[in-house]
Write a protein that holds these residues in place. Structure first.
Motif, PDB file in Angstrom:
ATOM      1  N   LYS A  38       0.836  -1.193   0.000  1.00  0.00           N
ATOM      2  CA  LYS A  38       0.000   0.000   0.000  1.00  0.00           C
ATOM      3  C   LYS A  38       0.874   1.247   0.000  1.00  0.00           C
ATOM      4  O   LYS A  38       1.891   1.289   0.693  1.00  0.00           O
ATOM      5  CB  LYS A  38      -0.922   0.029   1.222  1.00  0.00           C
ATOM      6  CG  LYS A  38      -2.025  -1.021   1.205  1.00  0.00           C
ATOM      7  CD  LYS A  38      -2.946  -0.836   2.402  1.00  0.00           C
ATOM      8  CE  LYS A  38      -4.084  -1.849   2.388  1.00  0.00           C
ATOM      9  NZ  LYS A  38      -4.999  -1.659   3.552  1.00  0.00           N
ATOM     10  N   GLU A  39       0.466   2.240  -0.763  1.00  0.00           N
ATOM     11  CA  GLU A  39       1.187   3.511  -0.793  1.00  0.00           C
ATOM     12  C   GLU A  39       0.641   4.423   0.300  1.00  0.00           C
ATOM     13  O   GLU A  39      -0.564   4.686   0.350  1.00  0.00           O
ATOM     14  CB  GLU A  39       1.036   4.186  -2.155  1.00  0.00           C
ATOM     15  CG  GLU A  39       1.687   3.407  -3.291  1.00  0.00           C
ATOM     16  CD  GLU A  39       1.547   4.104  -4.627  1.00  0.00           C
ATOM     17  OE1 GLU A  39       0.898   5.175  -4.676  1.00  0.00           O
ATOM     18  OE2 GLU A  39       2.071   3.581  -5.629  1.00  0.00           O
ATOM     19  N   ILE A  40       1.529   4.903   1.173  1.00  0.00           N
ATOM     20  CA  ILE A  40       1.146   5.775   2.281  1.00  0.00           C
ATOM     21  C   ILE A  40       1.691   7.177   2.006  1.00  0.00           C
ATOM     22  O   ILE A  40       2.906   7.386   1.973  1.00  0.00           O
ATOM     23  CB  ILE A  40       1.687   5.267   3.627  1.00  0.00           C
ATOM     24  CG1 ILE A  40       1.386   3.770   3.810  1.00  0.00           C
ATOM     25  CG2 ILE A  40       1.124   6.103   4.765  1.00  0.00           C
ATOM     26  CD1 ILE A  40      -0.073   3.428   3.848  1.00  0.00           C
ATOM     27  N   THR A  41       0.797   8.135   1.803  1.00  0.00           N
ATOM     28  CA  THR A  41       1.207   9.512   1.509  1.00  0.00           C
ATOM     29  C   THR A  41       1.595  10.231   2.795  1.00  0.00           C
ATOM     30  O   THR A  41       0.865  10.195   3.784  1.00  0.00           O
ATOM     31  CB  THR A  41       0.072  10.274   0.818  1.00  0.00           C
ATOM     32  OG1 THR A  41      -0.249   9.619  -0.409  1.00  0.00           O
ATOM     33  CG2 THR A  41       0.480  11.722   0.525  1.00  0.00           C
ATOM     34  N   ILE A  42       2.747  10.894   2.781  1.00  0.00           N
ATOM     35  CA  ILE A  42       3.217  11.568   3.989  1.00  0.00           C
ATOM     36  C   ILE A  42       3.323  13.085   3.830  1.00  0.00           C
ATOM     37  O   ILE A  42       3.346  13.809   4.828  1.00  0.00           O
ATOM     38  CB  ILE A  42       4.570  11.002   4.467  1.00  0.00           C
ATOM     39  CG1 ILE A  42       5.633  11.111   3.376  1.00  0.00           C
ATOM     40  CG2 ILE A  42       4.418   9.564   4.925  1.00  0.00           C
ATOM     41  CD1 ILE A  42       6.999  10.635   3.813  1.00  0.00           C
ATOM     42  N   VAL A  43       3.376  13.583   2.594  1.00  0.00           N
ATOM     43  CA  VAL A  43       3.501  15.029   2.417  1.00  0.00           C
ATOM     44  C   VAL A  43       3.058  15.419   1.014  1.00  0.00           C
ATOM     45  O   VAL A  43       3.187  14.623   0.064  1.00  0.00           O
ATOM     46  CB  VAL A  43       4.967  15.487   2.661  1.00  0.00           C
ATOM     47  CG1 VAL A  43       5.901  14.954   1.591  1.00  0.00           C
ATOM     48  CG2 VAL A  43       5.059  17.005   2.757  1.00  0.00           C
ATOM     49  N   PHE A  44       2.511  16.621   0.890  1.00  0.00           N
ATOM     50  CA  PHE A  44       2.223  17.237  -0.407  1.00  0.00           C
ATOM     51  C   PHE A  44       3.064  18.509  -0.532  1.00  0.00           C
ATOM     52  O   PHE A  44       3.275  19.216   0.451  1.00  0.00           O
ATOM     53  CB  PHE A  44       0.744  17.622  -0.528  1.00  0.00           C
ATOM     54  CG  PHE A  44      -0.212  16.470  -0.500  1.00  0.00           C
ATOM     55  CD1 PHE A  44      -0.285  15.573  -1.562  1.00  0.00           C
ATOM     56  CD2 PHE A  44      -1.051  16.285   0.588  1.00  0.00           C
ATOM     57  CE1 PHE A  44      -1.174  14.513  -1.534  1.00  0.00           C
ATOM     58  CE2 PHE A  44      -1.947  15.228   0.615  1.00  0.00           C
ATOM     59  CZ  PHE A  44      -2.008  14.337  -0.444  1.00  0.00           C
ATOM     60  N   GLU A 103      -7.986  19.069  -7.130  1.00  0.00           N
ATOM     61  CA  GLU A 103      -6.787  18.969  -7.952  1.00  0.00           C
ATOM     62  C   GLU A 103      -6.221  17.548  -8.056  1.00  0.00           C
ATOM     63  O   GLU A 103      -5.614  17.209  -9.069  1.00  0.00           O
ATOM     64  CB  GLU A 103      -5.689  19.890  -7.386  1.00  0.00           C
ATOM     65  CG  GLU A 103      -6.069  21.364  -7.296  1.00  0.00           C
ATOM     66  CD  GLU A 103      -6.224  22.005  -8.654  1.00  0.00           C
ATOM     67  OE1 GLU A 103      -5.632  21.496  -9.625  1.00  0.00           O
ATOM     68  OE2 GLU A 103      -6.955  23.012  -8.749  1.00  0.00           O
ATOM     69  N   ILE A 104      -6.416  16.732  -7.033  1.00  0.00           N
ATOM     70  CA  ILE A 104      -5.786  15.409  -6.992  1.00  0.00           C
ATOM     71  C   ILE A 104      -6.789  14.357  -6.526  1.00  0.00           C
ATOM     72  O   ILE A 104      -7.796  14.693  -5.890  1.00  0.00           O
ATOM     73  CB  ILE A 104      -4.550  15.390  -6.071  1.00  0.00           C
ATOM     74  CG1 ILE A 104      -4.942  15.752  -4.640  1.00  0.00           C
ATOM     75  CG2 ILE A 104      -3.475  16.351  -6.597  1.00  0.00           C
ATOM     76  CD1 ILE A 104      -3.779  15.678  -3.652  1.00  0.00           C
ATOM     77  N   ILE A 118      -5.298  12.029  -0.435  1.00  0.00           N
ATOM     78  CA  ILE A 118      -5.582  12.859   0.738  1.00  0.00           C
ATOM     79  C   ILE A 118      -6.016  11.985   1.905  1.00  0.00           C
ATOM     80  O   ILE A 118      -5.596  12.196   3.047  1.00  0.00           O
ATOM     81  CB  ILE A 118      -6.659  13.911   0.420  1.00  0.00           C
ATOM     82  CG1 ILE A 118      -6.229  14.783  -0.769  1.00  0.00           C
ATOM     83  CG2 ILE A 118      -6.937  14.782   1.649  1.00  0.00           C
ATOM     84  CD1 ILE A 118      -7.284  15.773  -1.223  1.00  0.00           C
ATOM     85  N   ALA A 119      -6.855  10.984   1.625  1.00  0.00           N
ATOM     86  CA  ALA A 119      -7.287  10.053   2.668  1.00  0.00           C
ATOM     87  C   ALA A 119      -6.086   9.365   3.295  1.00  0.00           C
ATOM     88  O   ALA A 119      -5.987   9.242   4.528  1.00  0.00           O
ATOM     89  CB  ALA A 119      -8.249   9.022   2.084  1.00  0.00           C
ATOM     90  N   SER A 120      -5.155   8.922   2.469  1.00  0.00           N
ATOM     91  CA  SER A 120      -3.944   8.274   2.979  1.00  0.00           C
ATOM     92  C   SER A 120      -3.139   9.236   3.845  1.00  0.00           C
ATOM     93  O   SER A 120      -2.659   8.868   4.927  1.00  0.00           O
ATOM     94  CB  SER A 120      -3.089   7.782   1.810  1.00  0.00           C
ATOM     95  OG  SER A 120      -1.848   7.296   2.256  1.00  0.00           O
ATOM     96  N   TYR A 121      -3.000  10.467   3.397  1.00  0.00           N
ATOM     97  CA  TYR A 121      -2.275  11.493   4.146  1.00  0.00           C
ATOM     98  C   TYR A 121      -2.897  11.719   5.517  1.00  0.00           C
ATOM     99  O   TYR A 121      -2.191  11.953   6.510  1.00  0.00           O
ATOM    100  CB  TYR A 121      -2.278  12.787   3.334  1.00  0.00           C
ATOM    101  CG  TYR A 121      -1.670  13.985   4.011  1.00  0.00           C
ATOM    102  CD1 TYR A 121      -0.284  14.131   4.086  1.00  0.00           C
ATOM    103  CD2 TYR A 121      -2.474  14.980   4.562  1.00  0.00           C
ATOM    104  CE1 TYR A 121       0.284  15.235   4.699  1.00  0.00           C
ATOM    105  CE2 TYR A 121      -1.912  16.083   5.169  1.00  0.00           C
ATOM    106  CZ  TYR A 121      -0.531  16.213   5.238  1.00  0.00           C
ATOM    107  OH  TYR A 121       0.024  17.312   5.853  1.00  0.00           O
ATOM    108  N   LEU A 122      -4.225  11.625   5.593  1.00  0.00           N
ATOM    109  CA  LEU A 122      -4.951  11.854   6.847  1.00  0.00           C
ATOM    110  C   LEU A 122      -5.118  10.579   7.671  1.00  0.00           C
ATOM    111  O   LEU A 122      -5.790  10.598   8.705  1.00  0.00           O
ATOM    112  CB  LEU A 122      -6.317  12.467   6.546  1.00  0.00           C
ATOM    113  CG  LEU A 122      -6.299  13.860   5.926  1.00  0.00           C
ATOM    114  CD1 LEU A 122      -7.709  14.307   5.571  1.00  0.00           C
ATOM    115  CD2 LEU A 122      -5.644  14.869   6.858  1.00  0.00           C
TER     116      LEU A 122
END
Length: 202
Positions: free
Chosen positions: A77-83, A176-177, A182-186
């Protein structure tokens, strides 16, 4: 005509960056001109890797346009940490500072234009110009404070509170994305994010 328009956009962006830097710490014209000369424009298509896991980050980026994200992969799974986005710094700072292999990826989510400068050049300019050194020091401190705010949100707020906090800061990103990033980031599921998006006032 097209070249003239590109030049005007470039000059306008540089003027805005100078104003943004001056809000952090004012730069003398000599310092700004020296820094500006080392900034090189690079362009990336959407969903393109800027820096991959295992690589050593060599550059500090200033985003001219587009949106990027840092992420790692765990259990497939890809976990987003920053934009990062227009007028913000981008890159993988811990890899750049320590000269160690990056533990995560930096990619574009949209077509992106970024100005980049090698870390070695930043060090040289910081040694030569005290105001550039001060600018970088304050920028690092602001990044440190931002990281602590992010950790507080993740550990002290529930899902709805994290959602509201994010929307107050970065609501424009939802148009925009893909929302899954965003869900992953949160730290919530896409289903939870979608539910909050339609039910919570922010």
């Amino acid at each position: 005509m097209i070249l003239l328009q590109i030049l005007i956009r470039h000059l306008y962006f540089m003027e805005n960056i100078k104003k943004q830097f001056d809000l952090i710490h004012p730069l003398k014209d000599e310092s700004w001109n020296a820094l500006k000369k080392e900034l090189n424009l690079v362009r990336y298509k959407r969903k393109t890797a800027i820096t991959s896991k295992g690589e050593i980050e060599r550059y500090l980026y200033i985003v001219k346009s587009g949106i990027q994200r840092g992420f790692y992969v765990k259990d497939h799974k890809e976990i987003t940490i920053v934009f990062t986005h227009s007028h913000s710094f981008s890159g993988i700072p811990e890899s750049m500072f320590r000269k160690e292999a990056s533990k995560y990826y930096l990619e574009t989510l949209t077509e992106s234009e970024l100005y980049r400068i090698p870390y070695e050049k930043i060090q040289m300019l910081s040694e030569k110009y005290n105001d550039i050194d001060k600018l970088m020091h304050i920028s690092c401190m602001q990044g440190f404070l931002g990281l602590h705010e992010r950790l507080f949100d993740l550990q002290a707020l529930n899902a709805e509170e994290r959602f509201v906090s994010f929307m107050k800061r970065s609501a424009y990103l939802i148009n925009e994305i893909p929302h899954k990033y965003i869900a992953s980031y949160l730290h919530m599921s896409p289903a939870t994010f979608s539910k909050l998006l339609h039910q919570v006032n922010y």
